[in-house]
Write a protein that holds these residues in place. Structure first.
Motif, short mmCIF file in Angstrom:
data_model
loop_
_atom_site.label_atom_id
_atom_site.label_comp_id
_atom_site.label_asym_id
_atom_site.label_seq_id
_atom_site.Cartn_x
_atom_site.Cartn_y
_atom_site.Cartn_z
N VAL A 116 0.91 -1.40 -0.18
CA VAL A 116 0.03 0.09 0.05
C VAL A 116 0.81 1.15 0.17
N ASN A 117 2.12 1.12 0.28
CA ASN A 117 3.20 2.27 0.25
C ASN A 117 3.86 2.14 -1.02
N SER A 118 3.77 1.43 -2.05
CA SER A 118 4.32 1.29 -3.18
C SER A 118 4.04 2.56 -4.08
N PRO A 119 4.66 2.76 -5.02
CA PRO A 119 4.68 4.18 -5.91
C PRO A 119 3.23 4.16 -6.74
N ILE A 120 2.99 3.03 -7.49
CA ILE A 120 2.11 2.89 -8.33
C ILE A 120 0.61 2.78 -7.38
N TRP A 121 0.51 2.11 -6.12
CA TRP A 121 -0.43 2.14 -5.42
C TRP A 121 -0.89 3.42 -5.02
N ILE A 122 0.16 4.07 -4.65
CA ILE A 122 -0.19 5.64 -4.02
C ILE A 122 -0.65 6.54 -5.29
N LYS A 123 -0.04 6.34 -6.39
CA LYS A 123 -0.67 7.13 -7.47
C LYS A 123 -1.90 6.80 -7.93
N TYR A 124 -2.20 5.69 -8.11
CA TYR A 124 -3.57 5.27 -8.82
C TYR A 124 -4.84 4.69 -7.88
#
Length: 170
Positions: free
Chosen positions: A26-34
């Motif tokens: 949940v703190n990965s860049p893609i998760w945060i972005k989308y």
């Protein structure tokens, strides 16, 4: 508990022991972005989200989001895929997310096929939906590949962000 298996993946229910993996996801860049920053920054907060989200959904609906375990890497957790019934949407929503090193390898597609089979054959759903941001080209491409068809724009959450809604009759 394993709920399904593909050539490369085991699809398993989350437990509280999965909090470190969930926190990373949940703190990965893609998760945060989308998907968005869910303000989950500690193991304890990850455990709380698993308990109030995943475990509650399994108990209430019989389904939820599942962790994806990569067989070739000693069943390492690498993503999530599953079903969620949101209060703000009429039908059950299918969704997926992968850790950065496992994106664009076809793993979300492979898992989603199995989840859609479960939706139809085990949970007896007649229709599923998916929502995504208009700029998430990878998700849009995958949803279309899975046979979901774009229907309309919706604003299902308090942040009032406009999302694309896709549907599929099972």
């Amino acid at each position: 508990m394993i709920v399904a298996e593909t050539n490369r993946l085991l699809i398993s229910k989350f437990t509280l022991k999965d909090a470190p993996f969930f926190l990373e996801l949940v703190n990965s860049p893609i998760w945060i972005k989308y998907i968005g920053d869910r303000k989950t920054k500690t193991i304890k907060e990850a455990e709380e989200r698993i308990e109030t989200g995943h475990l509650k959904s399994y108990k209430t609906h019989g389904f939820g989001f599942y962790k994806l375990l990569l067989k070739a890497e000693n069943n390492k957790p690498i993503g999530t895929c599953g079903l969620i019934k949101r209060d703000t949407l009429e039908y059950v929503d299918v969704g997926f997310a992968m850790l950065p090193n496992y994106e664009s390898l076809g793993l979300a597609h492979e898992a989603s096929i199995e989840i859609i089979k479960l939706a139809k054959n085990v949970f007896k759903l007649v229709k599923i939906i998916a929502i995504t941001t208009p700029d998430n080209d990878s998700s849009i491409k995958l949803l279309k590949k899975l046979g979901l068809i774009y229907k309309k724009k919706v604003t299902p959450f308090e942040d009032e962000e406009e999302l694309m809604l896709f549907t599929k009759t099972l």
